[in-house]
Write a protein that holds these residues in place. Sequence first.
Motif, PDB file in Angstrom:
ATOM      1  N   THR A   1       0.841  -1.204   0.000  1.00  0.00           N
ATOM      2  CA  THR A   1       0.000   0.000   0.000  1.00  0.00           C
ATOM      3  C   THR A   1       0.874   1.251   0.000  1.00  0.00           C
ATOM      4  O   THR A   1       0.627   2.190  -0.749  1.00  0.00           O
ATOM      5  CB  THR A   1      -0.905   0.015   1.245  1.00  0.00           C
ATOM      6  OG1 THR A   1      -1.603  -1.221   1.311  1.00  0.00           O
ATOM      7  CG2 THR A   1      -1.889   1.162   1.168  1.00  0.00           C
TER       8      THR A   1
ATOM      9  N   ARG B   1       3.901   1.500  -1.056  1.00  0.00           N
ATOM     10  CA  ARG B   1       4.540   1.645  -2.370  1.00  0.00           C
ATOM     11  C   ARG B   1       3.550   2.187  -3.382  1.00  0.00           C
ATOM     12  O   ARG B   1       3.924   2.934  -4.288  1.00  0.00           O
ATOM     13  CB  ARG B   1       5.095   0.294  -2.830  1.00  0.00           C
ATOM     14  CG  ARG B   1       6.393  -0.094  -2.136  1.00  0.00           C
ATOM     15  CD  ARG B   1       6.811  -1.515  -2.503  1.00  0.00           C
ATOM     16  NE  ARG B   1       6.978  -1.690  -3.934  1.00  0.00           N
ATOM     17  CZ  ARG B   1       6.732  -2.830  -4.578  1.00  0.00           C
ATOM     18  NH1 ARG B   1       6.317  -3.882  -3.916  1.00  0.00           N
ATOM     19  NH2 ARG B   1       6.912  -2.914  -5.866  1.00  0.00           N
ATOM     20  N   ALA B   2       2.285   1.804  -3.226  1.00  0.00           N
ATOM     21  CA  ALA B   2       1.271   2.272  -4.164  1.00  0.00           C
ATOM     22  C   ALA B   2       1.056   3.771  -4.068  1.00  0.00           C
ATOM     23  O   ALA B   2       0.524   4.385  -4.982  1.00  0.00           O
ATOM     24  CB  ALA B   2      -0.046   1.529  -3.925  1.00  0.00           C
ATOM     25  N   LYS B   3       1.465   4.381  -2.946  1.00  0.00           N
ATOM     26  CA  LYS B   3       1.348   5.835  -2.835  1.00  0.00           C
ATOM     27  C   LYS B   3       2.470   6.529  -3.576  1.00  0.00           C
ATOM     28  O   LYS B   3       2.495   7.756  -3.656  1.00  0.00           O
ATOM     29  CB  LYS B   3       1.403   6.247  -1.354  1.00  0.00           C
ATOM     30  CG  LYS B   3       0.199   5.842  -0.550  1.00  0.00           C
ATOM     31  CD  LYS B   3       0.348   6.395   0.861  1.00  0.00           C
ATOM     32  CE  LYS B   3      -0.263   5.454   1.863  1.00  0.00           C
ATOM     33  NZ  LYS B   3       0.129   5.783   3.240  1.00  0.00           N
ATOM     34  N   ARG B   4       3.440   5.758  -4.063  1.00  0.00           N
ATOM     35  CA  ARG B   4       4.566   6.295  -4.837  1.00  0.00           C
ATOM     36  C   ARG B   4       5.362   7.303  -4.036  1.00  0.00           C
ATOM     37  O   ARG B   4       5.814   8.311  -4.569  1.00  0.00           O
ATOM     38  CB  ARG B   4       4.091   6.950  -6.136  1.00  0.00           C
ATOM     39  CG  ARG B   4       2.995   6.219  -6.839  1.00  0.00           C
ATOM     40  CD  ARG B   4       3.453   4.906  -7.379  1.00  0.00           C
ATOM     41  NE  ARG B   4       2.269   4.083  -7.688  1.00  0.00           N
ATOM     42  CZ  ARG B   4       2.335   2.894  -8.262  1.00  0.00           C
ATOM     43  NH1 ARG B   4       3.493   2.377  -8.583  1.00  0.00           N
ATOM     44  NH2 ARG B   4       1.248   2.203  -8.491  1.00  0.00           N
ATOM     45  N   ILE B   5       5.483   7.065  -2.753  1.00  0.00           N
ATOM     46  CA  ILE B   5       6.385   7.888  -1.963  1.00  0.00           C
ATOM     47  C   ILE B   5       7.791   7.328  -2.169  1.00  0.00           C
ATOM     48  O   ILE B   5       7.935   6.185  -2.619  1.00  0.00           O
ATOM     49  CB  ILE B   5       5.987   7.872  -0.470  1.00  0.00           C
ATOM     50  CG1 ILE B   5       5.855   6.433   0.012  1.00  0.00           C
ATOM     51  CG2 ILE B   5       4.685   8.622  -0.273  1.00  0.00           C
ATOM     52  CD1 ILE B   5       5.496   6.309   1.461  1.00  0.00           C
ATOM     53  N   PRO B   6       8.832   8.091  -1.886  1.00  0.00           N
ATOM     54  CA  PRO B   6      10.192   7.583  -2.128  1.00  0.00           C
ATOM     55  C   PRO B   6      10.448   6.294  -1.338  1.00  0.00           C
ATOM     56  O   PRO B   6       9.896   6.104  -0.255  1.00  0.00           O
ATOM     57  CB  PRO B   6      11.092   8.714  -1.614  1.00  0.00           C
ATOM     58  CG  PRO B   6      10.239   9.919  -1.602  1.00  0.00           C
ATOM     59  CD  PRO B   6       8.843   9.472  -1.388  1.00  0.00           C
ATOM     60  N   ASN B   7      11.288   5.423  -1.913  1.00  0.00           N
ATOM     61  CA  ASN B   7      11.584   4.149  -1.255  1.00  0.00           C
ATOM     62  C   ASN B   7      12.083   4.354   0.169  1.00  0.00           C
ATOM     63  O   ASN B   7      11.771   3.568   1.064  1.00  0.00           O
ATOM     64  CB  ASN B   7      12.657   3.399  -2.049  1.00  0.00           C
ATOM     65  CG  ASN B   7      12.058   2.728  -3.268  1.00  0.00           C
ATOM     66  OD1 ASN B   7      10.851   2.472  -3.306  1.00  0.00           O
ATOM     67  ND2 ASN B   7      12.886   2.463  -4.257  1.00  0.00           N
TER      68      ASN B   7
ATOM     69  N   SER C   1      11.166   6.515   2.303  1.00  0.00           N
ATOM     70  CA  SER C   1      10.030   6.650   3.212  1.00  0.00           C
ATOM     71  C   SER C   1       9.352   5.311   3.455  1.00  0.00           C
ATOM     72  O   SER C   1       8.912   5.023   4.565  1.00  0.00           O
ATOM     73  CB  SER C   1       9.010   7.632   2.652  1.00  0.00           C
ATOM     74  OG  SER C   1       9.587   8.885   2.485  1.00  0.00           O
TER      75      SER C   1
ATOM     76  N   ARG D   1       9.713   4.916   7.198  1.00  0.00           N
ATOM     77  CA  ARG D   1       8.497   5.339   7.882  1.00  0.00           C
ATOM     78  C   ARG D   1       7.490   4.203   8.049  1.00  0.00           C
ATOM     79  O   ARG D   1       6.754   4.151   9.026  1.00  0.00           O
ATOM     80  CB  ARG D   1       7.842   6.499   7.141  1.00  0.00           C
ATOM     81  CG  ARG D   1       8.431   7.862   7.495  1.00  0.00           C
ATOM     82  CD  ARG D   1       7.748   8.978   6.713  1.00  0.00           C
ATOM     83  NE  ARG D   1       6.295   8.864   6.717  1.00  0.00           N
ATOM     84  CZ  ARG D   1       5.521   9.321   7.693  1.00  0.00           C
ATOM     85  NH1 ARG D   1       6.059   9.905   8.727  1.00  0.00           N
ATOM     86  NH2 ARG D   1       4.216   9.188   7.627  1.00  0.00           N
ATOM     87  N   HIS D   2       7.431   3.315   7.055  1.00  0.00           N
ATOM     88  CA  HIS D   2       6.419   2.261   7.127  1.00  0.00           C
ATOM     89  C   HIS D   2       6.971   0.935   7.629  1.00  0.00           C
ATOM     90  O   HIS D   2       6.400   0.307   8.500  1.00  0.00           O
ATOM     91  CB  HIS D   2       5.761   2.075   5.761  1.00  0.00           C
ATOM     92  CG  HIS D   2       4.867   3.209   5.386  1.00  0.00           C
ATOM     93  ND1 HIS D   2       3.560   3.279   5.783  1.00  0.00           N
ATOM     94  CD2 HIS D   2       5.109   4.342   4.697  1.00  0.00           C
ATOM     95  CE1 HIS D   2       3.022   4.400   5.340  1.00  0.00           C
ATOM     96  NE2 HIS D   2       3.942   5.067   4.676  1.00  0.00           N
TER      97      HIS D   2
ATOM     98  N   PRO E   1       9.231   1.022  11.698  1.00  0.00           N
ATOM     99  CA  PRO E   1       8.516   0.988  12.983  1.00  0.00           C
ATOM    100  C   PRO E   1       7.870  -0.373  13.252  1.00  0.00           C
ATOM    101  O   PRO E   1       7.837  -0.826  14.393  1.00  0.00           O
ATOM    102  CB  PRO E   1       7.444   2.071  12.830  1.00  0.00           C
ATOM    103  CG  PRO E   1       7.982   2.987  11.806  1.00  0.00           C
ATOM    104  CD  PRO E   1       8.755   2.128  10.848  1.00  0.00           C
TER     105      PRO E   1
END
Lengths: 643, 331
Positions: free
Chosen positions: B230, B232-238, B240, B244-245, B248
């Motif tokens: 999910t 990755r599907a937001k296309r945030i930088p790897n 992050s 961030r995901h 944690p």
Amino acid sequence: MRRLMGVLRTPLGLTATVLSLGVLVLAVVAPILWTDDAEAVDTSNILAPPSSEHWAGTDNLGRDILYRTLVATRLSVELALAATLIAVTVGLLLGTAAFVLGRRPGRLVGAGINIAVAFPGILLALFFAVIFGVGATGAVLAIGLAGAPAFGRLTQTLVASVAARDYVAAASVAGVGRLRSLFRHVLPNISEPLVVNATISAGGALLAFAGLSFLGLGVQQPQYDWGRLLFDGISSLYVNPWAALAPGIAVIIAGLAFNLFGESVAKAFGVGVVGGIPELPSVAAHLDDVAPVEDAGHAPEDVVLDVRDLRVTFPGPNGPIRPVRGVSFAVRRGEAIGVVGESGSGKSLTALAISRLVDDSGRVEADRLELLGSDLRAADTKAQRQLLGTSLAMVFQDPMTSFNPTQRMGGQLAESARHHQGLSRKDALARAVDRLRAVRISDPETRAHQYPHEFSGGMRQRAMIGMGLMGSPALIVADEPTTALDVTVQQQVLDLLADIRAADDVALLLISHDVSVVGEVCDRVLVMYAGRIVEDLPAAGLESAARHPYTRALVAAVPDMATDIDQPLAVIPGRPVDPSDVPAGCAYAARCPLASARCRAEDPPLVTEPDGSRVACWHAGEPIAIEIRDRELDHELEEVEAS
Amino acid sequence: MSLASSVAPAPRVGVLSHPWVRFGVRRLGRLLVSLWVLVTASFLMIHLIPGDAVRAALGPTAPPELVASTRADMGLDDPLLVQYLHYLQNLLHGDLGTSLISRLPVSDIIAQRLPATLELAVLGFLLAVAIAVPVGVTMGVLTRRGHGRRTELAFTTTSVVVGIIPDFLVAVGLVYVFGVSLGWLPVAGNDTASAYVMPVVALAIGPAAILARILRVEMVAVLGADFVRTARAKRIPNRSVYLRHALPNALTATLTLGGLILSALVAGTVLVENVFAWPGLGSTIVSSILNKDYQVVQAIVIVYGVGVLVINTLVDVALALLDPRSMIKEG
């Protein structure tokens, strides 16, 4: 025994075994051979550096360091084994107490073990060393007792798992005493992991003993183990460092050997042997022989997604596997396209490949893969991420696992807006709340501050859709969005998707194994089998105009109001194709009632019909003479025949 | 649970029903029980020593009158229960008794020695985490499903071997290389900043290897989770996605096991201090055991024990903050 041989097959296991045996042999042999050399005092040669005569130099009485280190093997190993024996014995007593004593006293012992385990071994050892006094005996008792709680906990866990088994319960019902039951049923069943762990903790005891002796609390002069030699040697580190290094190296080697031997045995017993890793061959040429298929007839200006000859390949143990073998289709603005097929048909992987989310061990290739006219096959650029992040929305199958459990929902939605639209934290959160409201989540301000586990499944799936709406999507790819949901909330999610589509002219690619869902929501249906599209037809024509035998079988398998519930549910006979072993010819031939020799030899191409629908079958639309499922009709036919 | 509340959750009443409060109360209860066990064990320690502890401490040459008066001073002639109550009372007032050897108040000795040990432990912990997190995350990303099997094998083997070598042997090796052979770093004391390098490294390196290994395994598991897809599907930088995901979520399991490793690190200071003549509690407890200065030993055992209990409690709180579900499960 075979499993023990498995230990020897890994390089680490083999090394550990050889080293362990070496240490044990040395422990037996060294004192017999070299005690005199080790204890020969030579006051004329004190603290000498290494020489040809004394390979590791001499100590403060001129005694040979190397011989002393070798001879010390026996005492070091003996003490470690004695301490391990104590740890195992006391641990067994503690761990089985709960089983033998019954529930209440057992719980108390368990609580005691839990508290003791929280304290590191070296602290416990120091505590007991105070009570038992300085010296080898005291240290053995101290290290043994310090290791007992950990062993007790292990035993307790193992006993609890065995005690729950039926035959132990049966024995207790049959009046077999607890103690008898313990020795007859429980202990034999937990001996294997206990022995393995005892081996590991023997290594630990050896290192701990070296520690205590090194502190001067263990073995005392004139006895010497490795820790004691280290203690004596450290003071002359500047004069002859080998007086400390030689016993230090011996401790490390022996401790590692026992420890790793135990770990290797544990691995071999537990999870099987990890053998050599086979090299992956490159993609074989025969996989490329699927002919590219033309998808004709869409005006490019309103095309949202254009896919030509999409292939996805994964490395497999016996050569590459290609679960998607040349898929071509286009999605126009506002159009809803369903992709149906059994599991393993490649439909979900097609969705992932389109959205560039295939795990990067897989290779995605296509003659064309365009979203809103920009090529998705190109390198992963910022512009491409921006496009995918704002114009493509993904909805995954399992809303329970698709959200990050450690982050609040609002933040998870806001994240993409902050990245792609450059919104501030506050503005992004406000938009997230607005989107949650848009997907009909009540009290979105509160909900945005909650964690995923505080949402129900249906709410999560709606929130997932809301996450896709953070941008301005032109296409929503929904992979089995209702499969994991209760029947009662499935309809809500489908209605929501339909409303969004109608309101914003968003195209929808709905992946589902459920023909009825697709038939209800979509304009067009792509039927996939074994990684290819076998039929492409208007959703309205599913029941009447389907021409491929597989599509017809799928439709026939859907129970409806007229289905006789006394009859077993209709299924498609045979099994789906294994992607690693796709047969020659038509992949469906083995299950197809119409299959002919040609079907088994030649794969039918996907042919475009004049009305724009497509089908890949040599016998498309031919009547199927199969058993008719409708019992009433059956009955009528029988009567007609009889008359 | 009543039928009514299982059908429609009744509004929760009172602070006690708040999950954080319940978690806090339970965790505090466990801490207090553990503390009581610790204090009682250290009280019993002196009484479990075979023979007369005072005679042993003062030595065979001490006059009998001195032994008798010392025993009386320490209250050792009172009934055991009275002694126990006195002991608890004194502890509550911060009175840890008087050293049998130096005749100094034990609390003074501890106040003087504790800071050096705390420095060592905190720096060691920080270094271990500073090594383990980047290494574990990087290895996790490099060896995620279907990647880097050789890297994985090499890393696992190395980290297992490094993790097993005890800190005091690492310390001896470091002293030999950087102190004796190269002469770059001082081998004893804590007078200069450079004197901190070797003790801290020796203390941190083993726990770092073990933590990094656990973190890698957790990262690999988390990177295969649905919510990472999910993200990755937001296309945030790897970056992050990983930090961030994934991180944690990998940390929660790492922390659970890491708590034990961290308390072992605290205990490890005992040995490391003795290698480097570090003026902390670790060198004091060993010399006190050898001198049979039992009052000091008793007090230092309590200090270490409290340290371990505090770490375990902090780990649980950190877990609850990182993953609110753990509070309900474990609290």
